[in-house]
Design a protein around this motif. Structure first.
Motif, PDB file in Angstrom:
ATOM      1  N   TYR A 169       2.988  -5.827  -6.278  1.00 16.91           N
ATOM      2  CA  TYR A 169       3.565  -6.497  -4.929  1.00 16.91           C
ATOM      3  C   TYR A 169       3.056  -7.995  -4.929  1.00 16.91           C
ATOM      4  CZ  TYR A 169      -1.555  -7.146  -4.229  1.00 16.91           C
ATOM      5  OH  TYR A 169      -2.729  -7.764  -4.481  1.00 16.91           O
ATOM      6  N   GLN A 171       2.225 -11.303  -2.310  1.00 19.93           N
ATOM      7  CA  GLN A 171       2.116 -11.824  -0.700  1.00 19.93           C
ATOM      8  C   GLN A 171       1.704 -13.148  -0.685  1.00 19.93           C
ATOM      9  OE1 GLN A 171      -0.133  -8.904   1.521  1.00 19.93           O
ATOM     10  NE2 GLN A 171      -1.317 -10.527   2.675  1.00 19.93           N
ATOM     11  N   GLY A 711       8.664  -5.062   9.687  1.00 23.49           N
ATOM     12  CA  GLY A 711       9.511  -4.720   8.597  1.00 23.49           C
ATOM     13  C   GLY A 711      10.053  -3.228   8.685  1.00 23.49           C
ATOM     14  N   TRP A 717       9.393  -4.600   2.152  1.00 16.28           N
ATOM     15  CA  TRP A 717       8.977  -5.938   2.682  1.00 16.28           C
ATOM     16  C   TRP A 717       8.289  -6.128   4.302  1.00 16.28           C
ATOM     17  CZ3 TRP A 717      10.858  -7.967   7.118  1.00 16.28           C
ATOM     18  CH2 TRP A 717      12.350  -7.454   7.430  1.00 16.28           C
ATOM     19  N   GLU A 718       7.463  -7.010   4.360  1.00 15.76           N
ATOM     20  CA  GLU A 718       6.886  -6.905   5.807  1.00 15.76           C
ATOM     21  C   GLU A 718       6.480  -8.585   6.117  1.00 15.76           C
ATOM     22  OE1 GLU A 718       3.416  -4.633   7.514  1.00 15.76           O
ATOM     23  OE2 GLU A 718       2.562  -6.061   6.192  1.00 15.76           O
ATOM     24  N   ILE A 719       6.714  -8.918   7.196  1.00 16.10           N
ATOM     25  CA  ILE A 719       6.386 -10.224   7.560  1.00 16.10           C
ATOM     26  C   ILE A 719       5.192 -10.065   8.726  1.00 16.10           C
ATOM     27  CG2 ILE A 719       8.192 -11.497   6.991  1.00 16.10           C
ATOM     28  CD1 ILE A 719       9.282 -11.478   9.867  1.00 16.10           C
ATOM     29  N   GLY A 759       3.791 -13.080   4.386  1.00 17.43           N
ATOM     30  CA  GLY A 759       5.139 -12.338   3.924  1.00 17.43           C
ATOM     31  C   GLY A 759       4.596 -11.426   2.576  1.00 17.43           C
ATOM     32  N   ARG A 760       4.911 -10.308   2.572  1.00 23.52           N
ATOM     33  CA  ARG A 760       4.426  -9.443   1.507  1.00 23.52           C
ATOM     34  C   ARG A 760       6.012  -8.403   1.070  1.00 23.52           C
ATOM     35  NH1 ARG A 760      -0.216  -6.701  -0.093  1.00 23.52           N
ATOM     36  NH2 ARG A 760       0.225  -4.697  -0.898  1.00 23.52           N
ATOM     37  N   PHE A 761       5.866  -8.218  -0.309  1.00 20.33           N
ATOM     38  CA  PHE A 761       6.804  -7.381  -0.767  1.00 20.33           C
ATOM     39  C   PHE A 761       6.186  -6.410  -1.795  1.00 20.33           C
ATOM     40  CE2 PHE A 761       7.118 -10.841  -3.822  1.00 20.33           C
ATOM     41  CZ  PHE A 761       7.337 -10.394  -4.909  1.00 20.33           C
TER      42      PHE A 761
END
Length: 763
Positions: A169, A171, A711, A717-719, A759-761
């Motif tokens: 991941y 971030q 997301g 992904w997520e914001i 932001g994260r993926f």
């Protein structure tokens, strides 16, 4: 305990909730909601462990933005964590049990373990939390399995493990005060059946405090940390894992803020205020006149700005800290029922904290510094087994710590007529050997007896050298041969006993009963110990006889329950406890004078935690705690009358009541989901000093935090956006009485409102 106290607790749990650290992902089915912990050094369902335990999962740490060990106090009942605005030292207080002596050679009675390795330094437990599988907080004495410094409990940081498939991941977060945090991990097979994982984080921010004397800011921070892992599993169930870790910090000095204070003319207790009584005190005690709005008796500063405005004459060299180490864990499967475990670890700490403006004013009056170079080696061997009758564990442990330390205070460092430069250096060598065992016997189908015993032998050797230079040494009494500052404490000093060799035992006996598959009741007695030691540090105003302090012994009488209801959609856990606390190592600080000494105390309280999944998209929770602490009478000085009285005191950083509420709601939007969550923690008034001075009390306050994220429901992904300390509450994490030093209380405030986006993926 009074009825209003219980009403607050019951009102919170009527919300059918969970301690925030226990909220689960709504995408997980109820049948899968098994929280695994290693509180008894074996993997168990949290609801099957007869110990008061709070757990924070990786998802919960991320979603509540718990990125440092200090933030754990937000989510665990009866736990407070403070770092004086700087990780130069970090203090865990669990159920009122703590160690406030900030000298680097002291150890905490709330033991911190990282992947099975004990962290023996107050200067190293303040850590960046990243890429963790979970955090476990075990309340109450845990000395049988975890050692002689687990009087108050244990905090376990457990890293995410290497995976069999390539994964990872990344971030990136940005917030106010130019806060930038980047972290990530990559994990997967390396070859030859070996799995690996590499995790890194960089976290920095500008200062929260505006220094109007120098036109700069304080309270900034910059950390780089990394962790590398190798893991291999062998045929037959044996495995071996190696974890190496590294961390480097650069942080400004503590942002002290002076607030005018004086001894109350009637009681002699220190109070804050800038009225006529303050002016009279400055005139009588220091021979100075002060004007309206003065911050202290000496500098001539006038209060300006809010709580985050300071008037320090120097920005200081700050904290530079580097730590590194490694842990090798091997599990050898001897048979289907017997396993031999070896945990070998090494760690190193190099810390320099220089040029602190300790008086908190524009006058160059007090300067503080501290340093440490320490290393430790640990080895633990455990043999575990099981049979139809129950479980058993036998073990041995070895610890060797070798540290070199320095600390000093400068009085009027640039004035040749009053200059006093106290500079102290010491070495401490600690060697500890322990043997322990614990067994769990099934007495009946649903009734178990747990018994454990540990014996620890400690040997500590100190060589403490003190010095003072300048004309002020005699003025301030720093060369007095009747105190250790004038003599030191080593083999050449008459009356000194620099070698301390003792043995002590920890143990527990407990019954647990399962009236059904969804309920657990337990009750028992546990004994925990913390090794004694030596006073050594900045200035030594105590005598040779006061240098040593003895072991502390805490006996815990505790009962609790754990309920899992409605197909585990609702869990309720509670405990009641009473501590008989002998030889508690109390710490007292007045200005630059510090002392750790033994007394007795008693503590009692309760915790009640619940969690509920109301629907597949809604989690709510609450946790409440009650606590009452009281020491035997200790000396309280009235500086105006020159008299000493005896008075019982409550332990510091131990609020009588806390309440935490939590909620998380998922809003499906086609293939996506919007998640909103918030939490609030309320604490009753808290004493920040051993002696209950009105000047060092923090009134009751509440902190609220919130997060919103968006997301794909199961996507990569997520914001998100987050805010901490939503209502910008200014509250003190430390308050040190300097009234007879410069006529002020030194206040250190927690960070203001912080907000940002992230932001994260994952892959």
């Amino acid at each position: 305990m009074s009825a209003p106290h219980w009403s607050i607790l019951l009102a919170g749990t009527s919300l059918l909730a969970a301690a925030p650290a226990l909220a689960q992902d709504p995408a997980t089915s109820a049948d899968d909601e098994v929280i695994v912990v290693t509180a008894q050094k074996r993997a168990q369902d949290l609801q099957d462990v007869p110990i008061s335990v709070a757990v924070a999962s990786a998802a919960q740490l991320r979603e509540q933005n718990i990125i440092s060990s200090v933030a754990l106090g937000r989510i665990v009942p009866n736990l407070t964590v403070s770092d004086y605005g700087n990780p130069v030292f970090t203090i865990f207080t669990l159920r009122g049990v703590s160690q406030f002596d900030f000298s680097d050679h002291q150890e905490s009675p709330v033991a911190v373990f990282t992947d099975g390795s004990y962290v023996p330094y107050l200067s190293a437990v303040g850590a960046n939390l990243f890429d963790l599988e979970r955090v476990e907080v075990l309340r109450g004495p845990q000395g049988t399995l975890f050692g002689r410094n687990a009087t108050g409990g244990v905090v376990q940081l457990i890293s995410a493990r290497p995976t069999e498939q390539l994964s990872g991941y990344g971030q990136l977060s940005y917030g106010n005060y130019k806060a930038l945090r980047a972290e990530g991990a990559i994990s997967g097979p390396i070859g030859g059946g070996v799995l690996g994982r590499l995790s890194v984080v960089r976290d920095r921010h500008d200062g929260y405090f505006r220094n109007i004397t120098t036109g700069t800011r304080k309270g900034d921070g910059d950390n780089v940390s990394a962790r590398g892992q190798l893991y291999k599993e062998f045929a037959g169930g044996s495995d071996i894992g190696l974890i190496a870790r590294y961390s480097r910090d650069t942080v400004s000095t503590i942002p002290n803020r002076a607030q005018p204070g004086y001894p109350d003319p009637v009681t002699g207790l220190y109070v804050n205020g800038s009225g006529p009584d303050f002016a009279a005190f400055c005139s009588a005690f220091f021979g100075t006149g002060v004007g309206a709005g003065a911050t202290d008796c000496l500098s001539g500063d006038v209060a300006a700005g809010g709580r985050y405005t300071i008037q320090n004459d120097r920005d200081g060299g700050g904290l530079k800290r580097t730590s590194y180490g490694a842990t090798l864990t091997a599990n050898l499967k001897l048979s289907d029922d017997i396993t031999l475990t070896s945990v070998t670890s090494y760690s190193h700490l190099d810390k320099a904290y220089r040029d602190e403006d300790s008086d908190g004013t524009s006058l160059d009056y007090l300067r503080f510094e501290q340093g440490a170079k320490a290393r430790d080696v640990q080895q633990e061997l455990r043999l575990t087994g099981k049979g139809d009758w129950g479980q058993w564990l036998l073990g041995a442990y070895y610890l060797n710590i070798h540290g070199r330390y320095d600390s000093g205070f400068s009085f009027y460092p640039t004035d040749p007529d009053f200059q006093a430069l106290a500079s102290n250096r010491w070495t401490l060598r600690t060697r500890s050997i322990a043997f322990f065992g614990q067994g769990e016997v099934r007495l009946a189908e649903r009734l178990k007896l747990v018994g454990g015993l540990r014996y620890t032998w400690d040997r500590k050797t100190i060589d403490y050298r003190t010095a003072c230079l300048g004309a002020g040494c005699g003025i301030f009494g720093l060369d007095n041969p009747d105190i250790v500052q004038g003599t030191g404490y080593n083999a050449s000093v008459p009356g000194a006993r620099p070698v301390r060799s003792t043995g002590n035992w920890d143990g527990k006996i407990q019954l647990s009963y399962e009236p059904s598959a969804d309920a657990l009741l337990y009750a028992g007695v546990s004994r925990g110990t913390k090794a004694g030691g030596f006073n050594a540090g900045t200035t030594a105003f105590y005598t040779v006889a006061q240098t040593r302090f003895d072991d502390e012994v805490l006996t815990d009488y505790e009962a609790g329950f754990k309920l899992s209801l409605v197909d585990r959609r609702l869990t309720i856990n509670g405990s009641l406890f009473y501590y008989d606390y002998k030889g508690v190592q109390l710490f007292s600080q007045l200005g630059t004078s510090t002392l750790t000494f033994n007394s007795d105390a008693r503590i009692y309280g309760a915790e009640l935690e619940a969690r509920a999944r109301v629907t597949s998209t809604l989690d709510i929770g609450a946790a409440g705690a009650l606590l009452d602490t009281r020491t035997d009478p200790v000396e309280v000085l009235n500086p105006l009358a020159g008299t000493v009285t005896l008075s019982r005191q409550a332990l510091p950083n131990a609020p009588k009541r806390t309440l935490t509420l939590y909620g998380r709601k998922v809003w499906p939007i086609g293939e996506y989901r919007l998640t909103t969550q918030g939490d609030v923690k309320w604490l009753s008034a808290t004493r920040l000093n051993l002696i209950d001075y009105p000047a060092t009390r923090q009134p009751a306050y509440a902190l609220a935090n919130a997060r919103i994220s968006f997301g794909p429901a199961d996507g990569p992904w997520e914001i998100s956006a987050f805010v901490q300390n939503m209502f910008d509450k200014a509250y003190s994490v430390a308050a040190v009485p300097y009234q007879t030093t410069n006529g002020a209380t030194m206040n250190i405030y927690a960070p203001p409102r912080l907000y940002g986006v992230s932001g994260r993926f994952v892959f």
